[in-house]
Scaffold this active site. Sequence first.
Site, PDB file in Angstrom:
ATOM      1  N   CYS A 189       7.004  -7.329   6.389  1.00 11.32           N
ATOM      2  CA  CYS A 189       8.058  -6.777   7.253  1.00 11.32           C
ATOM      3  C   CYS A 189       8.641  -7.890   8.114  1.00 11.32           C
ATOM      4  O   CYS A 189       7.915  -8.741   8.611  1.00 11.32           O
ATOM      5  CB  CYS A 189       7.469  -5.685   8.147  1.00 11.32           C
ATOM      6  SG  CYS A 189       8.705  -4.876   9.192  1.00 11.32           S
ATOM      7  N   GLU A 199       0.808  -1.224   0.000  1.00 15.28           N
ATOM      8  CA  GLU A 199       0.000   0.000   0.000  1.00 15.28           C
ATOM      9  C   GLU A 199       0.836   1.268   0.000  1.00 15.28           C
ATOM     10  O   GLU A 199       1.983   1.270   0.432  1.00 15.28           O
ATOM     11  CB  GLU A 199      -0.870   0.102   1.265  1.00 15.28           C
ATOM     12  CG  GLU A 199      -1.910  -0.951   1.458  1.00 15.28           C
ATOM     13  CD  GLU A 199      -1.410  -2.091   2.321  1.00 15.28           C
ATOM     14  OE1 GLU A 199      -0.177  -2.235   2.473  1.00 15.28           O
ATOM     15  OE2 GLU A 199      -2.268  -2.830   2.824  1.00 15.28           O
ATOM     16  N   CYS A 233       1.652  -4.767  15.386  1.00 13.58           N
ATOM     17  CA  CYS A 233       1.558  -4.219  14.024  1.00 13.58           C
ATOM     18  C   CYS A 233       1.013  -5.257  13.042  1.00 13.58           C
ATOM     19  O   CYS A 233       1.486  -6.394  12.991  1.00 13.58           O
ATOM     20  CB  CYS A 233       2.935  -3.754  13.574  1.00 13.58           C
ATOM     21  SG  CYS A 233       2.956  -3.057  11.921  1.00 13.58           S
ATOM     22  N   CYS A 275       7.038  -6.791  15.217  1.00 19.12           N
ATOM     23  CA  CYS A 275       6.457  -6.047  16.350  1.00 19.12           C
ATOM     24  C   CYS A 275       5.078  -6.619  16.690  1.00 19.12           C
ATOM     25  O   CYS A 275       4.266  -6.877  15.793  1.00 19.12           O
ATOM     26  CB  CYS A 275       6.338  -4.562  16.031  1.00 19.12           C
ATOM     27  SG  CYS A 275       7.925  -3.783  15.697  1.00 19.12           S
ATOM     28  N   CYS A 293      -1.916   3.927  11.213  1.00 21.87           N
ATOM     29  CA  CYS A 293      -0.620   3.336  11.578  1.00 21.87           C
ATOM     30  C   CYS A 293      -0.792   1.904  12.033  1.00 21.87           C
ATOM     31  O   CYS A 293      -1.623   1.606  12.881  1.00 21.87           O
ATOM     32  CB  CYS A 293       0.006   4.109  12.736  1.00 21.87           C
ATOM     33  SG  CYS A 293       0.354   5.780  12.330  1.00 21.87           S
ATOM     34  N   CYS A 340       2.406   8.387   2.414  1.00 24.10           N
ATOM     35  CA  CYS A 340       3.003   7.393   3.305  1.00 24.10           C
ATOM     36  C   CYS A 340       3.417   6.208   2.424  1.00 24.10           C
ATOM     37  O   CYS A 340       2.589   5.586   1.766  1.00 24.10           O
ATOM     38  CB  CYS A 340       1.967   6.982   4.351  1.00 24.10           C
ATOM     39  SG  CYS A 340       2.541   5.677   5.448  1.00 24.10           S
TER      40      CYS A 340
HETATM   41  N1  SAH Z   1       9.213  -0.083  10.388  1.00 25.25           N
HETATM   42  C1  SAH Z   1       9.227   1.348  10.524  1.00 25.25           C
HETATM   43  C2  SAH Z   1       8.202   2.019   9.632  1.00 25.25           C
HETATM   44  C3  SAH Z   1       6.755   1.753   9.988  1.00 25.25           C
HETATM   45  S1  SAH Z   1       6.044   3.248  10.460  1.00 25.25           S
HETATM   46  C4  SAH Z   1       9.066   1.703  11.971  1.00 25.25           C
HETATM   47  O1  SAH Z   1       8.901   0.809  12.791  1.00 25.25           O
HETATM   48  O2  SAH Z   1       9.168   2.865  12.318  1.00 25.25           O
HETATM   49  C5  SAH Z   1       4.548   2.751  11.131  1.00 25.25           C
HETATM   50  C6  SAH Z   1       4.374   3.312  12.529  1.00 25.25           C
HETATM   51  O3  SAH Z   1       3.121   2.833  13.066  1.00 25.25           O
HETATM   52  C7  SAH Z   1       5.457   2.795  13.443  1.00 25.25           C
HETATM   53  O4  SAH Z   1       5.780   3.754  14.393  1.00 25.25           O
HETATM   54  C8  SAH Z   1       4.734   1.634  14.085  1.00 25.25           C
HETATM   55  O5  SAH Z   1       5.350   1.216  15.256  1.00 25.25           O
HETATM   56  C9  SAH Z   1       3.362   2.206  14.284  1.00 25.25           C
HETATM   57  N2  SAH Z   1       2.344   1.170  14.516  1.00 25.25           N
HETATM   58  C10 SAH Z   1       2.404  -0.128  14.214  1.00 25.25           C
HETATM   59  N3  SAH Z   1       1.292  -0.766  14.604  1.00 25.25           N
HETATM   60  C11 SAH Z   1       0.502   0.173  15.163  1.00 25.25           C
HETATM   61  C12 SAH Z   1      -0.805   0.129  15.732  1.00 25.25           C
HETATM   62  N4  SAH Z   1      -1.508  -0.990  15.774  1.00 25.25           N
HETATM   63  N5  SAH Z   1      -1.304   1.281  16.223  1.00 25.25           N
HETATM   64  C13 SAH Z   1      -0.600   2.450  16.139  1.00 25.25           C
HETATM   65  N6  SAH Z   1       0.613   2.547  15.599  1.00 25.25           N
HETATM   66  C14 SAH Z   1       1.162   1.420  15.109  1.00 25.25           C
END
Ligand code: SAH
Length: 344
Positions: A115, A93, A122, A119, A335, A108
């Site tokens: 990935c 996306e 995510c 995490c 996010c 974005c």
């Molecule tokens: N891998 C990179 C880029 C992803 S940015 C990174 O980790 O920074 C996407 C952002 O959304 C990151 O800060 C990630 O931690 C956050 N994110 C992931 N899952 C989320 C969720 N369920 N709710 C809110 N933020 C989330």
Amino acid sequence: MEEKKVLTKMSFDELSEFILSLDERKFCVNQIISWIYVKAAASFEQMTDIKKELREKLIGCAKITDVKIKTKQMSADGTIKYLLEYSDGALAECVLMRFDNRGNLSACVSSQVGCPMGCAFCATAKRGFIRNLLPYEMVEQILTIERDTGLKVTNVVFMGQGEPFNNFDNVYKAIQIINSKLMIGIRRITVSTCGIAPKIREIAKKELIPTLAISLHAPNNALRAEIMPVEKKYNLQELKNALKYYIDETKKRVTLEYILIDGLTDTKDMALELISYMKYLKCNVNLIPYNPITPKDKFKKPSKKNVMFFKYLLESSGKKVTVRLERGADIDAACGQLAAKTDI
Ligand code: SAH
């Protein structure tokens, strides 16, 4: 019939050689580059100041892109999410966000398909890792948005699927193109990383230095290791040293992204630990209220009261704190929600 050449897939040297093989006037090369990258032309017909003869040749043997829009979803808040299909069938996306009425449009961008970082909170991690995206496949995300909307993207954030610093060379090449050909200033390009410390040091030494956002999400080793496996490889102390190095080298401020998960990361104790972690670090904080990724998610959204209290505590330590506006949650574009769902 020979397959059509894909122009955005070529390097700029190859592109220039190719155009010169069709028409030897050198200025045509720059005209075409400008149509493709600055004006985001969707077709050769649009390139009205190019001689008809050359345009017809191009129509016969080339196409601008091989990336297709598989689906497009519009949120009630104006956010648009595109699911793109690459030439090998891979899906990722990109999201267009409108934040204010000053005309800022942020794209974005995904840096990988899936990935590998794992995490716990995510949705992208649930997909696992599929492959790295090539520089042009990242640039195409912005061009696709511009071609489709007719609007010019003003800001780029590498916050889509993937860990940009796990695909460092391709991301850096994409940044070079976005900056020099799409004419987006380096200050308007942000890379978000989960904290690959050696790459934070490496980007600080580059010619083009994007703004850095760090997915911190927990202020102590135990909790961070529980929700972010990267902590076991590059822990918070190592991360802080890398950030200090980046800040010293570049004189830039970094943004710490911090997810607020109800009862887990949004407590007063966590705020106090975060304040102590941020001591002597030139940073702002961006709080991200958790976006649930499944209906039965074990993590929950924080209450508004806790978000405001957490913000207040951090602010009283002298940091600038913002709360990330939730964008596109109704279309799974917020996010952490990007997972190339096609069942729509
Ligand atoms: N891998 C990179 C880029 C992803 S940015 C990174 O980790 O920074 C996407 C952002 O959304 C990151 O800060 C990630 O931690 C956050 N994110 C992931 N899952 C989320 C969720 N369920 N709710 C809110 N933020 C989330």
